[in-house]
Scaffold this motif. Structure first.
Motif, PDB file in Angstrom:
ATOM      1  N   LEU A   1       0.845  -1.193   0.000  1.00 27.47           N
ATOM      2  CA  LEU A   1       0.000   0.000   0.000  1.00 27.47           C
ATOM      3  C   LEU A   1       0.879   1.241   0.000  1.00 27.47           C
ATOM      4  O   LEU A   1       1.777   1.377   0.843  1.00 27.47           O
ATOM      5  CB  LEU A   1      -0.900   0.017   1.240  1.00 27.47           C
TER       6      LEU A   1
ATOM      7  N   THR B   1       0.297   5.226   0.316  1.00 20.89           N
ATOM      8  CA  THR B   1      -0.718   6.206   0.682  1.00 20.89           C
ATOM      9  C   THR B   1      -0.243   7.600   0.286  1.00 20.89           C
ATOM     10  O   THR B   1       0.784   8.062   0.783  1.00 20.89           O
ATOM     11  CB  THR B   1      -0.975   6.158   2.201  1.00 20.89           C
TER      12      THR B   1
ATOM     13  N   THR C   1      -1.560  11.777  -0.431  1.00 23.76           N
ATOM     14  CA  THR C   1      -2.512  12.667   0.248  1.00 23.76           C
ATOM     15  C   THR C   1      -3.914  12.536  -0.325  1.00 23.76           C
ATOM     16  O   THR C   1      -4.889  12.701   0.404  1.00 23.76           O
ATOM     17  CB  THR C   1      -2.055  14.140   0.171  1.00 23.76           C
TER      18      THR C   1
ATOM     19  N   GLN D   1      -4.767   9.809  -2.722  1.00 23.33           N
ATOM     20  CA  GLN D   1      -4.999   8.507  -3.341  1.00 23.33           C
ATOM     21  C   GLN D   1      -4.385   7.381  -2.517  1.00 23.33           C
ATOM     22  O   GLN D   1      -3.445   7.598  -1.756  1.00 23.33           O
ATOM     23  CB  GLN D   1      -4.360   8.450  -4.742  1.00 23.33           C
ATOM     24  N   TYR D   2      -4.952   6.198  -2.727  1.00 23.09           N
ATOM     25  CA  TYR D   2      -4.334   4.953  -2.270  1.00 23.09           C
ATOM     26  C   TYR D   2      -3.893   4.204  -3.525  1.00 23.09           C
ATOM     27  O   TYR D   2      -4.651   4.128  -4.496  1.00 23.09           O
ATOM     28  CB  TYR D   2      -5.337   4.060  -1.535  1.00 23.09           C
ATOM     29  N   HIS D   3      -2.685   3.660  -3.496  1.00 19.31           N
ATOM     30  CA  HIS D   3      -2.205   2.797  -4.570  1.00 19.31           C
ATOM     31  C   HIS D   3      -2.005   1.419  -3.941  1.00 19.31           C
ATOM     32  O   HIS D   3      -1.188   1.271  -3.025  1.00 19.31           O
ATOM     33  CB  HIS D   3      -0.882   3.313  -5.140  1.00 19.31           C
ATOM     34  N   VAL D   4      -2.763   0.454  -4.419  1.00 22.29           N
ATOM     35  CA  VAL D   4      -2.712  -0.896  -3.863  1.00 22.29           C
ATOM     36  C   VAL D   4      -2.125  -1.830  -4.916  1.00 22.29           C
ATOM     37  O   VAL D   4      -2.609  -1.878  -6.048  1.00 22.29           O
ATOM     38  CB  VAL D   4      -4.116  -1.390  -3.442  1.00 22.29           C
TER      39      VAL D   4
ATOM     40  N   ARG E   1      -8.818   8.552  -2.439  1.00 23.81           N
ATOM     41  CA  ARG E   1      -8.807   8.374  -0.976  1.00 23.81           C
ATOM     42  C   ARG E   1     -10.076   8.901  -0.303  1.00 23.81           C
ATOM     43  O   ARG E   1     -10.517   8.356   0.705  1.00 23.81           O
ATOM     44  CB  ARG E   1      -7.566   9.066  -0.415  1.00 23.81           C
TER      45      ARG E   1
ATOM     46  N   LEU F   1     -10.630   1.489   2.259  1.00 29.47           N
ATOM     47  CA  LEU F   1      -9.441   0.684   2.009  1.00 29.47           C
ATOM     48  C   LEU F   1      -9.627  -0.780   2.378  1.00 29.47           C
ATOM     49  O   LEU F   1      -9.237  -1.675   1.622  1.00 29.47           O
ATOM     50  CB  LEU F   1      -8.243   1.279   2.743  1.00 29.47           C
TER      51      LEU F   1
ATOM     52  N   ARG G   1      -9.364  -3.825  -0.370  1.00 37.05           N
ATOM     53  CA  ARG G   1      -8.427  -4.948  -0.246  1.00 37.05           C
ATOM     54  C   ARG G   1      -9.180  -6.273  -0.267  1.00 37.05           C
ATOM     55  O   ARG G   1      -8.729  -7.244  -0.893  1.00 37.05           O
ATOM     56  CB  ARG G   1      -7.616  -4.812   1.054  1.00 37.05           C
TER      57      ARG G   1
END
Length: 123
Positions: A73, A75, A77, A79-82, A102, A107, A111
């Motif tokens: 992961l 994180t 500010t 967006q989340y990149h998984v 985000r 989240l 997942r």
């Protein structure tokens, strides 16, 4: 079993999904992409995240960790990149990469959904 395009479409239904790619981390090539756009070049992101996956795998090997990576992961500010390396026999050497807004994404649910998508993906 879902094919690549079906799996990518399913990943795009995750709340807050901005883009998704299925990536070969041996070559850094995206085998399929969906979403993205002018501000999110998924081909560039796929290549860059390949380096991240390779580095983490090397580090685990140097530490003698006999475990698999469930996900990585990043994180930002906004967006989340998984990154989720595939564990199936046919998915070896591949990872799913999903970018989430985000402010709209959950989240934990994202997942969980990626785990389900991985389980049905037939490459």
């Amino acid at each position: 079993m879902a094919e690549t395009d079906v799996a990518l479409k399913e990943a795009m239904t995750i709340e807050g999904a901005l883009g998704v790619a299925l990536v070969d981390y041996g070559s850094g090539m995206a085998l399929g992409v969906m979403g993205g756009g002018r501000d999110l070049d998924l081909a560039v992101a796929a290549a860059g995240n390949t380096d991240l996956v390779r580095a983490k795998m090397r580090t685990m090997e140097m530490l003698g960790l006999d475990e698999g990576i469930e996900d990585v992961l990043v994180t930002l500010t906004g967006q989340y990149h998984v990154i989720r390396p595939l564990t199936s026999r046919t998915g070896q050497g591949l990872f799913l990469y999903v970018v989430l807004d985000r402010s709209r994404a959950n989240l934990a649910m994202a997942r969980h959904r990626l785990k389900q998508i991985e389980a049905t993906l037939q490459v």
